[in-house]
Every structure is written in structure tokens, then in C-alpha cells.
Design an enzyme around this catalytic site. Structure first.
Site, PDB file in Angstrom:
ATOM      1  N   GLU A 502       0.814  -1.214   0.000  1.00  0.00           N
ATOM      2  CA  GLU A 502       0.000   0.000   0.000  1.00  0.00           C
ATOM      3  C   GLU A 502       0.847   1.262   0.000  1.00  0.00           C
ATOM      4  O   GLU A 502       0.486   2.268  -0.584  1.00  0.00           O
ATOM      5  CB  GLU A 502      -0.924  -0.015   1.220  1.00  0.00           C
ATOM      6  CG  GLU A 502      -1.867   1.171   1.281  1.00  0.00           C
ATOM      7  CD  GLU A 502      -2.772   1.102   2.494  1.00  0.00           C
ATOM      8  OE1 GLU A 502      -3.660   1.952   2.597  1.00  0.00           O
ATOM      9  OE2 GLU A 502      -2.574   0.207   3.322  1.00  0.00           O
ATOM     10  N   ASP A 629       5.420  -6.405  14.776  1.00  0.00           N
ATOM     11  CA  ASP A 629       4.855  -7.031  13.582  1.00  0.00           C
ATOM     12  C   ASP A 629       5.572  -8.339  13.274  1.00  0.00           C
ATOM     13  O   ASP A 629       5.918  -8.607  12.131  1.00  0.00           O
ATOM     14  CB  ASP A 629       4.947  -6.074  12.399  1.00  0.00           C
ATOM     15  CG  ASP A 629       4.051  -6.523  11.246  1.00  0.00           C
ATOM     16  OD1 ASP A 629       3.249  -7.460  11.454  1.00  0.00           O
ATOM     17  OD2 ASP A 629       4.148  -5.956  10.146  1.00  0.00           O
ATOM     18  N   ARG A 633       5.816 -13.914   7.525  1.00  0.00           N
ATOM     19  CA  ARG A 633       6.025 -13.117   6.314  1.00  0.00           C
ATOM     20  C   ARG A 633       7.129 -12.085   6.499  1.00  0.00           C
ATOM     21  O   ARG A 633       7.703 -11.604   5.526  1.00  0.00           O
ATOM     22  CB  ARG A 633       4.721 -12.417   5.928  1.00  0.00           C
ATOM     23  CG  ARG A 633       4.249 -11.415   6.983  1.00  0.00           C
ATOM     24  CD  ARG A 633       2.930 -10.759   6.623  1.00  0.00           C
ATOM     25  NE  ARG A 633       2.475  -9.909   7.721  1.00  0.00           N
ATOM     26  CZ  ARG A 633       1.781 -10.341   8.759  1.00  0.00           C
ATOM     27  NH1 ARG A 633       1.446 -11.609   8.820  1.00  0.00           N
ATOM     28  NH2 ARG A 633       1.414  -9.533   9.727  1.00  0.00           N
ATOM     29  N   ASP A 647      11.871  -6.272   8.838  1.00  0.00           N
ATOM     30  CA  ASP A 647      10.717  -5.367   8.778  1.00  0.00           C
ATOM     31  C   ASP A 647      10.336  -4.813  10.146  1.00  0.00           C
ATOM     32  O   ASP A 647       9.294  -5.122  10.704  1.00  0.00           O
ATOM     33  CB  ASP A 647       9.517  -6.066   8.149  1.00  0.00           C
ATOM     34  CG  ASP A 647       9.777  -6.367   6.692  1.00  0.00           C
ATOM     35  OD1 ASP A 647       8.904  -6.089   5.897  1.00  0.00           O
ATOM     36  OD2 ASP A 647      10.866  -6.847   6.364  1.00  0.00           O
TER      37      ASP A 647
END
Length: 884
Positions: A502, A629, A633, A647
Site C-alpha cells: 500500500e 509485527d 512473512r 521489517d
């Protein structure tokens, strides 16, 4: 009596100078000597306090006891007692009482309780390490009361001499084997026995263990190891033996390093070479046995020499070229291609690439009077150029047997002709110069004029300049942190997109280093519509966090670059990270279960993944970093199939597949978020532990989505009822118990990451009692550089890490694929590493151009990896399958 008491009170107030405070002690505790096991009682009285707050102190510490009593002697006059029913040695000490009044503390006079009993030790004999038959001393001291105290020594179960006064020193002339010893202390109350000590004989240390490579930078390798049993003597140095494995084994001079720390850097190794290394440690007795050999391979580099003996044969039909192959040591890597650059009439032509050390080029006449050079290229880049040769027809070439005089004469005439031709062309150009350029082509019958500008410029805008951190409008602290990792944009070449979300994208790129070598990296690029310094500052804050990370299971920042945009005030920040060859853990797990060719992952492998993640998170939590987070993934697999946590907050700006927008709140990975974070938006290390438990569940289910059948909006109600993720099929009870402990509703009841590492290590060792080393795993190529998914790599092509067996391959072989892989030039990073804009790729037999094939290689291989997933899971995972 009352008159006498008030006179005494007045007298005490005048002595202590406390008339203004109105507090005075009328009774102080007194010294007492008590036999062990008897009772003791201390008293204290204070005048001037309406409510008693009298505290007893012992050796500076407050005493808390239910035996304290208070007696009323008057309206503001109180007496208190402190009692010990059975006095023990630890009750001996100094006592007094204190009163707090209007912010001031008043203390009574101190008193001592002295305990009579058996002696207690103030110095007990300690363990001793000594050489065989070397003298040493033992010390023992004990005190009463009552005194005196005598000491008796026992060595190896035999009494040593007669009792002697305390303290006592026993002089031992030497022993030749380990023995036990202790001392006895005696007074009139009884006998006490000290701890039992040991005399250890110093011996050679044991061989070091866990020898491994922790860092490999260019041709420098950093080793670490753990010392074995010390032999009861301090290890001061370690010896490193190194040998290079080529056509024959070459033993290099051994190195001696001081320890600790138990690590060393091996400098100046050859590129793309196989080495073996082992370590021995030394104490005062001597050197230990050597550790097992650790085998490693240094990274590739550009070739060190140019191709030799470049020769040609020219005819009107074709030009044939040949040159000598470089040796393995000269290549310093795996040969990708030979690159030929050539000039014609002083103008550089399009470079050509060859697979072999010879080529046949059609249309030989077009190469007449051209100058050729050849260079060898690896994946890192191209080496030095060979000496240029001038292409002439056979009739012009001078036989070697001719006299040197004729050779010199002809070469001189040739040089003079070329110089004359250049002077003529220069003179013609000078005649046709204009204010801004020159006309190069003379007029003819149907002439057309071509114009080359001497200088191009724009009156309205200046030339673009390199972006700096000062142009971003961020705070000075952040600028200072990022200044030393800022990389100029000109050193970065962006490749194809690996994935996008996004708020940004992830792209493959090639970074040119100071020594002109090229490193393959991954670049996270913020979307081009960013308009505020706040967005840029938030992106760069995450990069600043990563700058100081140094752990094998945590991804490390390489640098930050700024992309200058024409007509825009703010540049786009680009975060440069290591290229993770095997992509993210979630995609890897999905392919193992749902790919075109599914494969099995052993329990040892899955546990190793969990252990890598736990070690990375333990490192982050020790640095007070909250990930927020953590999920499969956001865990990447490097070239050695080790898991790296990635990340750090930035991931939420890129990946959005598993986030749920809750009202006006930003997107959250609700299926990984702890209960307290969902309710109160509070994130701690304990909330990261909750996410780690969910990640363990993902690993054990090989990529399933957590809470199947439960919508994101229903997760909080689901969890508040006490529901949790169910035990995966074929999951052992002890593994599920670990992950279930991460989901306790009380954050403090969840295990720490250090405890999780200990649990998983113990579990891993119980399954694999052998020393920790990575077992062979299936190799999954997600980025397509070494061949298509479904291809096979031979045993000789196994990836090797430092001292670790590489990952075997179990994919089905596809007919004719090997030839295609050998001719991989355009679509992969190889062409970018070699440099240049290639429209032609010349095969050994002068095959057709392969530009279309190159375009297919650019995007097709990554697409094929995703196409291997069934249709029903593509939509679910489309934002998660991103290879960094």
C-alpha cells in the site's frame, strides 16, 4: 517520682538539643550476650510522640517482626520491645530504634547482641588448581564467642597435624592427584565443619568447540569459537591453523591470538577459494588438541588478470576470435561471460558477450580497421582488459618471419597514415564549428546535416544535484545517525520489482562498492507520491534502528539512499538491505505444502526455523526494541537458509495482506497481536512473545493462516472468551505447550525470549543430540537467478556456507534446462553486474540475438514461483509473497 521524671526529661532534652522538636529517648537498648538458642529482648522508650511509629533497625536495615510490643507510659510517652525467641548466629549484630517526627529522624543509642555458640567461619577453604607436586597453601578462619577457637585440618580423609589457633594456614608440599579437604573449628560450645574443597591438578585444555564463521566481508573472514574444558588453568592464547584447498593442499603460516574474546579475523584470503581452518587453545600446561576442521569458501570477486593471447582471423564473411582461458585462481569466481568492447574510427561500438573463449562473427568486413579488447566477467563484475589488437586483412598482416626492420617501417607508415587522417578530419570539423556545436558530415549530392551540441543547457533550471539529508527537513539527531550510512544514488542500479504494497515497493538492485565490485541488494522504496517530511522521517527512523543491529538472525541495514525527483522538493528515501536469496519464510512454507512440487520439511528443520527467530527476537528485546509485527512473512531466509527477523515497523508500510483496519486506527496485523494490544493499543516485549507463539503455529502448519474461519473483526471477542489457536496436526505436545505459554492473558506470565531460546535449544538437542549444524534442506529458488522452479541442481552445485553442509536439491529435472541456465545473461543480475546496454548476445555458433528471451527471464521466473501456488491461495497470499 513524677517530678524526678520530668527533671530527667528536661535534662535529656538539653543534652540532645531537641527542645524545639519535643522528641527524646528516655530508654535505650542495652548490650546483651546470649547463648545460641536462648531468647533475647531489647527495649526502647521515647517521649513526645502522640502515636507510636518506632522502628527497630539492625545493621542499617529495617526489622519487620510481629513480636514488637508497645506500652503506654504517658499520653506522649511510649515504650517498645523487640524480642528474639531463639537466638541464632545470624541474629548477632548492632540494634537501635528510630522515630520519624515532622520529617526528622531521631535514633536511640545502639546496642549489640553477641551470640555465644559453636564457631562460625569467616574464611572457608577455597578450591585450588595446581601443577603436580607443586606446594600450595590452604586458609581457614573461625570465630566465637566464646573464644578461643582452634582449627583442625583434614586432607584426603587424613588428619593433618594437631589443632592450631584460628586463623590457620596449612602448607601443603604438593599432591599428584585430585583430593578433597576441609577444616574443623572447635570452642567450648562445640565443633563446626567448613565446606569441602578440592585440589585440582592442572592438565591440558580440551579442544575448542562451536568453531564458526560469523562474518565474511570481501576477502576477510571473522571466526568465533568457544573454549573447551580449561584444564583448571587460565587459557591465555589460541592457535589458528589455515590451509587452502586447491589442486594441492597448501598449509599457510599459523596464527596465535590472545583470548578472550574468542574470535579472530583472517585477512587477505583469495577470492572464491576453499579454505579449511581449525583452532587449538593454550594454558600454562600446554596446547589442547585441535578442533575439527571447518571448511569455508570465500566470496567471488572480479577476475584479477586479463585474457591473454588474443588472436583473430578476418575474411569478408566472418571474423574469428580466440584467446586463452583464465585459470580458476585468476577468475576469482564463476565465469559468466567474456565481454568484448571494440571501437571503429575512434567511436565505441556496442559491447558483445561470449560464453566460450572463442567466437565467430558474421560480416567480417564491418570489423576492418577496428580495435578489439576482451575481459572476463563474473557475477561481481568484469576484470581488466586485454591489450587492444587492430583488425586488418591477411594481405596487410606482416609475416612473422620478416625482418624486424620491415616490421618497424610498416608500423611507422601505418601510424603516420592514421595521424594524417585524424588531422584532416579535425581540420574539416574546425571549419564547420558553430557557436554551440559542429557539423560533422560534409555536404554531398543528397547531403543531410547532423549537428552535435558542444554543450547542452537549460536557462530555466539548474542541473540536478545529489540529494543530501539536509534537504529532507528531518531532525538533527536522525541526520547524525544516518550520515555514515548515506549512499549516493549514482552507486545504485534498480532492477525488477520483487513486490509492492500500500505504501511502497521492494526492488532488486545492484550496489557498486568503493572497490568497483557490485553487490546484489534489496531496496525498499517509499511510494513516489510522498509529500511530507513526516512520512520520510518515519521511514528513516526505522532505518536508524536497523543501523546498529549486528546479529546473524536479524537483518542488518546496508545503507540509505535518496532518489532525486525532477520538479519535486523532497526526494524519495530508499532503504538498502541485504538480498535474501530464498525470500520470506511464509512463502517458503507455503511452497513446501502447496507448490507445484511439494516437499517435506522435517521436525528438526521447523524447530531450527523457530530457534533462529527466537534468537533474533532475544537480541532485539535485549536492546529494548519492540518489533510489533513479528510473523512468518516478516522473517527472511538468507543464502544459508538461516532465518533473519526483518521489517521493524517499516513492514507495516509495505505489506498489508494480513492487516485489519479498525475504525480510524491504522492497519493492524490483528491475528498476530496480543490481547492487551488489541484492547489498549499497548505494545511491549511480552506482546512480541505473543506474536512469536503465532509464528510458531505458522511454522508447524507450514504457512496456514491463523484462526481459520474467524474474521479479523471477530478476533478480540474470540480471544477474550479464552479461545486460542488449536494444536496443529502432527504437532508434539511439548512444542504446543511452548507456543500456548506465549498466549497467556497476563503478559508477565509469558516466557521471555531468553527462556524461549533455552526451551527450543533443549528441545532441538533432544531430537538431534549431535552438535548443532544445519541438516540438508530442500533448496527453493524464489528469485529465479539460478534457474526455473522445477529445475534441478547437481550435487556439485550445492550452496555452501562457512563450515555448514549446504542445502540439497530434490526437484524434478526438466529436459534442456541446463543449457538454458548456462546461457543466462540478460534477465538476471549477471548483465547488470557486467555493465552495459546489450542488444546482442553472441553464442558460440553465432546464434540469433536473445533480447526477447532476456525480457522473459526478467519477469517470468518470479511469476513462475507464484504460479506454482494453487489458485485458491494466491488471493490470500498476494501481499505476503514478497522476496527481499
Amino acid at each position: 517520682m513524677k517530678l524526678i521524671l520530668w527533671i530527667s526529661v528536661f535534662f535529656f532534652r538539653s543534652l540532645v538539643g531537641s527542645c524545639d522538636s519535643g522528641v527524646v529517648f528516655t530508654k535505650h537498648p542495652s548490650n546483651q550476650t546470649v547463648s545460641q538458642g536462648n531468647a533475647a529482648r531489647l527495649g526502647c522508650a521515647v517521649l513526645g510522640v502522640s502515636e507510636p511509629e518506632i522502628i527497630w533497625m539492625k545493621d542499617g536495615e529495617k526489622l519487620y517482626s510481629t513480636d514488637q510490643m508497645f506500652l503506654t507510659l504517658g499520653e506522649t510517652h511510649w515504650e517498645t520491645f523487640y524480642s528474639v525467641k531463639s537466638v541464632q548466629q545470624q541474629d548477632a549484630g548492632q540494634y537501635w530504634c528510630e522515630v520519624d517526627f515532622h520529617g526528622l529522624t531521631f535514633s536511640s543509642e545502639p546496642a549489640w547482641i553477641t551470640v555465644e555458640g559453636v564457631p562460625h567461619f569467616v574464611v572457608e577453604p577455597q578450591d585450588v588448581a595446581t601443577l603436580p607436586n607443586a606446594p600450595f597453601n590452604l586458609t581457614c578462619a573461625a570465630v566465637g564467642p566464646p573464644e578461643p577457637v582452634e582449627v583442625l585440618w583434614w586432607l584426603g580423609g587424613i588428619q593433618e597435624g594437631d589443632p592450631r589457633p584460628s586463623p590457620s594456614v596449612l602448607q601443603v608440599q604438593g599432591v599428584n592427584s585430585s583430593v578433597k579437604f576441609y577444616c574443623e573449628a572447635k570452642n567450648t560450645r562445640g565443633i563446626s565443619v567448613s565446606r569441602t574443597g578440592s585440589v585440582h591438578i592442572k592438565v591440558l585444555p580440551a579442544a575448542p568447540v562451536e568453531l564458526q564463521v560469523i562474518r565474511m566481508n570481501n576477502n576477510n573472514v571473522t571466526l568465533s569459537w568457544k573454549p573447551g574444558f580449561s584444564g583448571h588453568a587460565e587459557i591465555s592464547t589460541c592457535i589458528i591453523q589455515l590451509s587452502r584447498r586447491a589442486a594441492r593442499r597448501l598449509d599457510l603460516p599459523q596464527q596465535e591470538v590472545q583470548v578472550p574474546p574468542h574470535l579472530s579475523v583472517l585477512w587477505g584470503l583469495r577470492s572464491h577459494s576453499n579454505y579449511s581452518v581449525r583452532v587449538s587453545c593454550v594454558n600454562e600446561v600446554g596446547a589442547s588438541p585441535f578442533s575439527h576442521w571447518l571448511h569455508l569458501q570465500t566470496p567471488e570477486s572480479v577476475p584479477m588478470t586479463a585474457p591473454r593471447n588474443l588472436t583473430f582471423s578476418l575474411s569478408e564473411a566472418e571474423l574469428s576470435l580466440s584467446w586463452a582461458e583464465l585459470t580458476e585462481e585468476e577468475l576469482q569466481g564463476r565465469l559468466l561471460a567474456y565481454k568484448m568492447q571494440w571501437t571503429l574510427g575512434g567511436e565505441p561500438q556496442e559491447p558483445l558477450l561470449f560464453k566460450e573463449n572463442w567466437a565467430q562473427l558474421a560480416g567480417g568486413g564491418r570489423f576492418f580497421n577496428s580495435s578489439l579488447q576482451v575481459s572476463a566477467c563474473t557475477s561481481v563484475g568484469c576484470g581488466p582488459w586485454s591489450r587492444p589488437i587492430l583488425v586488418l586483412p591477411v594481405s596487410v598482416q606482416v609475416p612473422v618471419q620478416r625482418s624486424h626492420m620491415w616490421v618497424g617501417l610498416l608500423l611507422g607508415l601505418l601510424v603516420a597514415s592514421v595521424v594524417g587522417l585524424l588531422l584532416t578530419i579535425f581540420a574539416q570539423r574546425r571549419e564547420k564549428e558553430t557557436q554551440f556545436g559542429s557539423v560533422f558530415k560534409p555536404p554531398g549530392p543528397e547531403s543531410s546535416v547532423s549537428f552535435t551540441a558542444a554543450r547542452s543547457f537549460n536557462r530555466t533550471c539548474s542541473e540536478p544535484q545529489e540529494s543530501t539529508l539536509d534537504s529532507l527537513g528531518i531532525n538533527d539527531d536522525l541526520k547524525n545517525k544516518l550520515q555514515d550510512v548515506l549512499i549516493p544514488e549514482r552507486l545504485l542500479t534498480l532492477g525488477h520489482m520483487l513486490g509492492k504494497g500500500e505504501f511502497g515497493s521492494v526492488r532488486e538492485a545492484f550496489l557498486k562498492t568503493e572497490d568497483s565490485s557490485v553487490q546484489k541488494v534489496a531496496v525498499k522504496v517509499l511510494k513516489s507520491d510522498v509529500t511530507s517530511s513526516g512520512d520520510i522521517e518515519q521511514c528513516l527512523k526505522e532505518a536508524a534502528y536497523m543501523k546498529d543491529f549486528h546479529h546473524p538472525n536479524v537483518i542488518q541495514l546496508i545503507g540509505v539512499s535518496l532518489h532525486r525527483r525532477p520538479g519535486q522538493r523532497l526526494p524519495i528515501p530508499m532503504v538498502i538491505l541485504p538480498f535474501m536469496k530464498h525470500g520470506d519464510l511464509h512463502t517458503f512454507l507455503l511452497l513446501s505444502r502447496l507448490g507445484e512440487n511439494p516437499f517435506d520439511l522435517s521436525l528438526q528443520t521447523l524447530l531450527r526455523f523457530m530457534l533462529d527467530i527466537a534468537r533474533g527476537m532475544e537480541y532485539l528485546s535485549s536492546r529494548n526494541i519492540i518489533h510489533r509485527d513479528l510473523a512468518a512473512r516478516n522473517c527472511m531466509l538468507d543464502e544459508n537458509m538461516s532465518v533473519c527477523v526483518a521489517d521493524f515497523g517499516l513492514s507495516k508500510k509495505i505489506y498489508s495482506g494480513d492487516y485489519y483496519r479498525q475504525g480510524s486506527v491504522s492497519k493492524l496485523p490483528v491475528k498476530w497481536i496480543a490481547l492487551e494490544s488489541l484492547s489498549d493499543n499497548v505494545y511491549t516485549t511480552q506482546s512480541d512473545v505473543w506474536a512469536f507463539g503465532v509464528t510458531m503455529w505458522e511454522v508447524m502448519t507450514r504457512g496456514q493462516t491463523p484462526y481459520p474461519g474467524v474474521e479479523n473483526s471477530e478476533i478480540y471477542e474470540f480471544l477474550i472468551k479464552g479461545e486460542r489457536l488449536k494444536k496443529p496436526a502432527q504437532c508434539r505436545d511439548d512444542i504446543y505447550e511452548i507456543m500456548h505459554g506465549c498466549w497467556s492473558p497476563v503478559p508477565k506470565c509469558r516466557p521471555s525470549f531468553k527462556h524461549l531460546v533455552d526451551q527450543l535449544e533443549a528441545l532441538w538437542l533432544s531430537i538431534c543430540p549431535a552438535p548443532v549444524s544445519k541438516e540438508p534442506l530442500l533448496y527453493v529458488n524464489l528469485e529465479g537467478e539460478e534457474g526455473e522452479l522445477g529445475g534441478v541442481r547437481g550435487e556439485e552445485e550445492k550452496v555452501t556456507a562457512a563450515g555448514v553442509s549446504s542445502w540439497g536439491v530434490a526437484w524434478q529435472h526438466r529436459e534442456g534446462q541446463e543449457e538454458e541456465e548456462e546461457w543466462l545473461m540478460l534477465g538476471s543480475g549477471a548483465a547488470l553486474a557486467i555493465g552495459g546496454d546489450y542488444r546482442y548476445i553472441i553464442g558460440p555458433a553465432c546464434g540469433p540475438p536473445e533480447g526477447e528471451q532476456g525480457e522473459e527471464l526478467r519477469g517470468g521466473r518470479r511469476r513462475e514461483s507464484l504460479d506454482a501456488l494453487p489458485e485458491e491461495v494466491k488471493d490470500e497470499e498476494e501481499d505476503v509473497v514478497i522476496n527481499v
